[in-house]
Design a protein around this motif. Structure first.
Motif, PDB file in Angstrom:
ATOM      1  N   THR A  41       0.847  -1.195   0.000  1.00 15.42           N
ATOM      2  CA  THR A  41       0.000   0.000   0.000  1.00 15.42           C
ATOM      3  C   THR A  41       0.879   1.240   0.000  1.00 15.42           C
ATOM      4  O   THR A  41       1.881   1.304   0.710  1.00 15.42           O
ATOM      5  N   ARG A  42       0.493   2.223  -0.784  1.00 12.74           N
ATOM      6  CA  ARG A  42       1.210   3.502  -0.792  1.00 12.74           C
ATOM      7  C   ARG A  42       0.586   4.401   0.268  1.00 12.74           C
ATOM      8  O   ARG A  42      -0.632   4.510   0.380  1.00 12.74           O
ATOM      9  N   VAL A  43       1.449   5.010   1.074  1.00 22.71           N
ATOM     10  CA  VAL A  43       1.004   5.889   2.152  1.00 22.71           C
ATOM     11  C   VAL A  43       1.779   7.203   2.084  1.00 22.71           C
ATOM     12  O   VAL A  43       2.826   7.285   1.445  1.00 22.71           O
ATOM     13  N   ALA A  44       1.253   8.197   2.753  1.00 16.60           N
ATOM     14  CA  ALA A  44       1.931   9.494   2.808  1.00 16.60           C
ATOM     15  C   ALA A  44       3.259   9.345   3.538  1.00 16.60           C
ATOM     16  O   ALA A  44       3.379   8.590   4.501  1.00 16.60           O
ATOM     17  N   GLN A  45       4.235  10.064   3.070  1.00 16.02           N
ATOM     18  CA  GLN A  45       5.548  10.029   3.709  1.00 16.02           C
ATOM     19  C   GLN A  45       5.584  11.061   4.836  1.00 16.02           C
ATOM     20  O   GLN A  45       5.169  12.204   4.653  1.00 16.02           O
ATOM     21  N   VAL A  46       6.062  10.645   5.982  1.00 13.50           N
ATOM     22  CA  VAL A  46       6.196  11.535   7.129  1.00 13.50           C
ATOM     23  C   VAL A  46       7.662  11.938   7.236  1.00 13.50           C
ATOM     24  O   VAL A  46       8.550  11.079   7.191  1.00 13.50           O
TER      25      VAL A  46
END
Length: 139
Positions: free
Chosen positions: A54-59
């Protein structure tokens, strides 16, 4: 002699009071941080969870302008947006939310990474926080 007995009794009462007080709450975040790190390590060394693609926002964990609580809030927000395999990440989400409290945060979705890359970065961040808190407590 009477003063000595009074002083001894006062010291005993004070010692009993100190012994009966619970541990300071500062030890709780360290325990939670180590739990988060341990959970991430177990997720990474076990079977690949299908959601890791899954692609998620980078923190931006290295951004010094953001507070630790803001970064923990963003990490929790990232994980809450993972809808598949929610039960695998629920303990992490709960621990992260308890560390940042009721804070609300903004999450930029400009840069995305795979969840399999996000988790080790989060683990490194929480491990660094744990070490920093431990070093601060010993000083």
């Amino acid at each position: 002699m009477h003063r000595t007995l009074k002083a001894a009794l006062a010291l005993l009462c004070l010692a009993e009071l100190i012994a009966s007080t619970p541990l300071p709450t500062s030890s709780m975040p360290k325990m939670k941080l180590s739990d988060i790190t341990r959970s991430i390590q177990q997720l990474n060394k076990g079977e690949q969870v299908p959601c890791n693609d899954t692609r998620v926002a980078q923190v931006a964990f290295t951004d010094r302008k953001l507070s630790e609580q803001e970064l923990l809030c963003q990490a929790a927000t990232v994980l809450t947006k993972v809808t598949r395999c929610k039960k695998d990440y629920e303990p992490l989400i709960t621990s992260l939310q308890s560390l940042h409290g009721q804070m609300s945060c903004q999450l930029s979705t400009d840069n995305e990474i795979y969840l399999r890359n996000f988790l080790p970065t989060l683990g490194n961040f929480t491990q660094a926080l744990y070490r920093r808190n431990t070093a601060t407590a010993t000083n």
